[in-house]
Write a protein that holds these residues in place. Structure first.
Motif, PDB file in Angstrom:
ATOM      1  N   ASP A 156      -1.459 -16.931 -49.851  1.00 15.08           N
ATOM      2  CA  ASP A 156      -1.117 -19.279 -49.694  1.00 15.08           C
ATOM      3  C   ASP A 156      -1.345 -19.746 -50.576  1.00 15.08           C
ATOM      4  N   VAL A 157      -0.803 -20.333 -51.525  1.00 15.73           N
ATOM      5  CA  VAL A 157      -1.505 -21.150 -52.058  1.00 15.73           C
ATOM      6  C   VAL A 157      -2.355 -22.050 -52.381  1.00 15.73           C
ATOM      7  N   LEU A 191       3.659 -17.188 -58.356  1.00 14.28           N
ATOM      8  CA  LEU A 191       3.262 -18.348 -59.182  1.00 14.28           C
ATOM      9  C   LEU A 191       1.687 -18.151 -60.339  1.00 14.28           C
ATOM     10  N   HIS A 192       1.249 -16.660 -59.791  1.00 10.59           N
ATOM     11  CA  HIS A 192      -0.039 -16.750 -60.549  1.00 10.59           C
ATOM     12  C   HIS A 192       0.242 -15.804 -61.445  1.00 10.59           C
ATOM     13  N   SER A 193       1.745 -14.820 -61.278  1.00 17.93           N
ATOM     14  CA  SER A 193       2.079 -13.239 -61.435  1.00 17.93           C
ATOM     15  C   SER A 193       1.072 -12.217 -61.786  1.00 17.93           C
ATOM     16  N   LYS A 198      -6.678 -11.223 -57.074  1.00 17.64           N
ATOM     17  CA  LYS A 198      -7.352 -11.184 -58.082  1.00 17.64           C
ATOM     18  C   LYS A 198      -6.771 -12.634 -57.912  1.00 17.64           C
ATOM     19  N   VAL A 199      -6.582 -12.990 -57.065  1.00 19.00           N
ATOM     20  CA  VAL A 199      -6.310 -15.066 -57.324  1.00 19.00           C
ATOM     21  C   VAL A 199      -7.535 -15.379 -56.448  1.00 19.00           C
TER      22      VAL A 199
END
Length: 254
Positions: A156-157, A191-193, A198-199
């Protein structure tokens, strides 16, 4: 005595209590012969948090018992009167956790918390004190009092950003972040593709320890049980991941 906090910033629902409590149970078991009180667990969630309910074993067990709230409010002169013991017996020996909890939402100062930690260290001499705090802000009384921080996030961002933002304010050395409740069939952040792993790595500078979503863990958590004592790693990938993280912690803070 080392002090560690499992942190989710201002974002709730990340499963940090499940991770913190079960890791504490495992460490108490691993260190059961090293000291009488291996782990002390401090649940700072107002009005009795999930960890305290699990350790008490009854949703009504906190009624009438002295709690850390009573000490903070000046109704207890001795903070250790607000601490309790949860004990387990296994084939390889008994082990226990000492814990305390809050029953009321009372203002807790940094000075009060620092004194409580000092009493615990001098009187109980544990190897580790674990802090389970509600979603916290930069002015939390815990700030500056812990040695280690475990960032716990979900795919979750907002959870990742909130935790990254507040870890520096809390202080302490950052340990391997945990990506909790990860669903392998949904590996990409739109959102980050990029993959969620990795995010999280980009946010914290280190690849995360992944704890997959597991319906078995969610089921026993609703029953207020300590998951690692009820499920075997072979039948639960989440429990297996929690066991692995507890072993990692034992090498870093033990």
């Amino acid at each position: 005595m080392k002090k560690i906090i499992f942190l989710s910033g201002t974002k709730g629902g990340t499963g940090k209590t499940t991770l913190a409590l079960n890791a504490s149970v495992l460490l108490s078991y691993l260190w059961r012969e090293a000291t009488h009180y291996p782990v002390v667990y401090v649940d700072l969630t107002p009005n009795v948090g999930t960890a305290a309910l699990i350790l008490l074993g009854d949703v009504l067990a906190s009624w009438g018992r002295p709690s850390l709230s009573d000490y903070v409010a000046g109704r207890l002169a001795e903070p250790l009167r607000a601490f309790y013991i949860r004990r387990w017996n296994t084939e390889k020996g008994a082990f226990q956790i000492v814990f305390t909890f809050m029953t009321q939402d009372v203002p807790l100062s940094r000075r009060q918390l620092e004194y409580v930690f000092s009493v615990v260290e001098n009187r109980l001499r544990p190897r580790l004190l674990v802090v389970d705090a509600p979603p916290i802000a930069s002015d939390s009384p815990v700030a500056g009092l812990v040695d280690y921080v475990v960032p716990v996030v979900t795919p979750d961002v907002t959870a990742i950003e909130a935790t990254r933002r507040y870890q520096d304010a809390v202080g302490g050395a950052r340990l391997k972040p945990v990506l909790n409740m990860y669903i392998p069939s949904y590996p990409i952040s739109v959102l980050h593709s990029a993959p969620w792993e990795k995010v999280v790595e980009n946010a914290f500078g280190e690849p995360p320890h992944v704890v997959p979503y597991d319906k078995l863990v969610q089921a026993v958590r609703q029953a207020l049980e300590v998951e690692v004592l009820k499920l075997k790693p072979a039948e639960s990938p989440a429990v297996k991941a929690i066991v692995e993280y507890a072993r990692y912690l034992s090498t870093k803070v033990g």
